[in-house]
Design a protein around this motif. Structure first.
Motif, mmCIF file in Angstrom:
data_model
loop_
_atom_site.group_PDB
_atom_site.id
_atom_site.type_symbol
_atom_site.label_atom_id
_atom_site.label_comp_id
_atom_site.label_asym_id
_atom_site.label_seq_id
_atom_site.Cartn_x
_atom_site.Cartn_y
_atom_site.Cartn_z
ATOM 1 N N HIS A 65 -41.342 15.163 55.406
ATOM 2 C CA HIS A 65 -42.392 14.996 56.415
ATOM 3 C C HIS A 65 -43.250 13.782 56.057
ATOM 4 O O HIS A 65 -43.520 12.927 56.912
ATOM 5 N N ASN B 120 -41.204 10.592 56.604
ATOM 6 C CA ASN B 120 -40.995 10.355 58.029
ATOM 7 C C ASN B 120 -42.269 9.781 58.661
ATOM 8 O O ASN B 120 -42.208 8.869 59.487
ATOM 9 N N THR C 116 -37.991 15.983 59.217
ATOM 10 C CA THR C 116 -36.705 15.689 59.849
ATOM 11 C C THR C 116 -35.621 16.142 58.891
ATOM 12 O O THR C 116 -35.907 16.551 57.764
ATOM 13 N N ASP C 117 -34.366 16.064 59.307
ATOM 14 C CA ASP C 117 -33.293 16.547 58.443
ATOM 15 C C ASP C 117 -32.788 15.494 57.455
ATOM 16 O O ASP C 117 -32.491 15.789 56.311
ATOM 17 N N ARG D 7 -34.391 21.823 56.133
ATOM 18 C CA ARG D 7 -33.826 21.556 57.451
ATOM 19 C C ARG D 7 -32.340 21.875 57.447
ATOM 20 O O ARG D 7 -31.813 22.442 58.408
#
Length: 165
Positions: free
Chosen positions: A53, A56, A66-67, A109
């Motif tokens: 996080h 990102n 995100t993954d 994720r």
């Protein structure tokens, strides 16, 4: 010299097995063969949602986890190119593989998505890894055609090592 995987685990949610790393190394070789990339190093880091996080938000301006994130090393500024040329002139460093870039995977994720899609965690991490590798090579999925091309390449490589849905 070949393609090489350097990996790092910066999370405590999931134990990273030697079997998983072996699978990822095999995926790297297969994806490299398909794309005509025979040499280079890919750095892979496993993180949690909190870490991805932050990355990102900092690098993409998107304030959520995100993954997978990819940071290609072939996007140089003029100043960075000067450093690369200096390194290439140094004879002692010629045995070092070219760094293709960094791939960062959120295990949180990956776990959630493997459950959502109904397949193994190994398959999801493999998918994210190949996805990240293709980004390092310049692939993107900004429109339906490029997304379909990228998805097809990912699925073909995963199928070669038996990581199907």
């Amino acid at each position: 010299m070949g393609l090489q995987l350097a990996w790092n685990n910066e999370q405590e949610e999931l134990s990273i097995s030697e079997e998983l790393i072996s699978t990822l190394e095999l995926l790297l070789q297969k994806a490299g063969e398909v794309e005509g990339v025979a040499d280079g190093e890919v750095a892979l880091t496993f993180v949690d949602d909190k870490q991805i996080h932050e990355l990102n938000k900092e690098y993409r301006g998107i304030d959520r986890p995100t993954d997978v994130l990819s940071f290609a090393m072939n996007e140089f500024t003029d100043e960075e190119l000067d450093i690369v040329y200096e390194l290439e002139e140094n004879e002692e460093l010629t045995d070092m593989p070219d760094m293709l870039g960094d791939i960062i995977i959120s295990v949180n994720r990956a776990q959630a998505q493997s459950e959502e899609y109904g397949h193994s965690l190994e398959r999801e991490i493999g998918f994210l890894f190949v996805h990240g590798f293709l980004h390092l090579l310049g692939y993107d999925h900004q429109d339906k055609d490029s997304e379909a091309e990228m998805m097809g390449k990912q699925e073909a490589v995963l199928a070669e090592v038996g990581l199907t849905r």
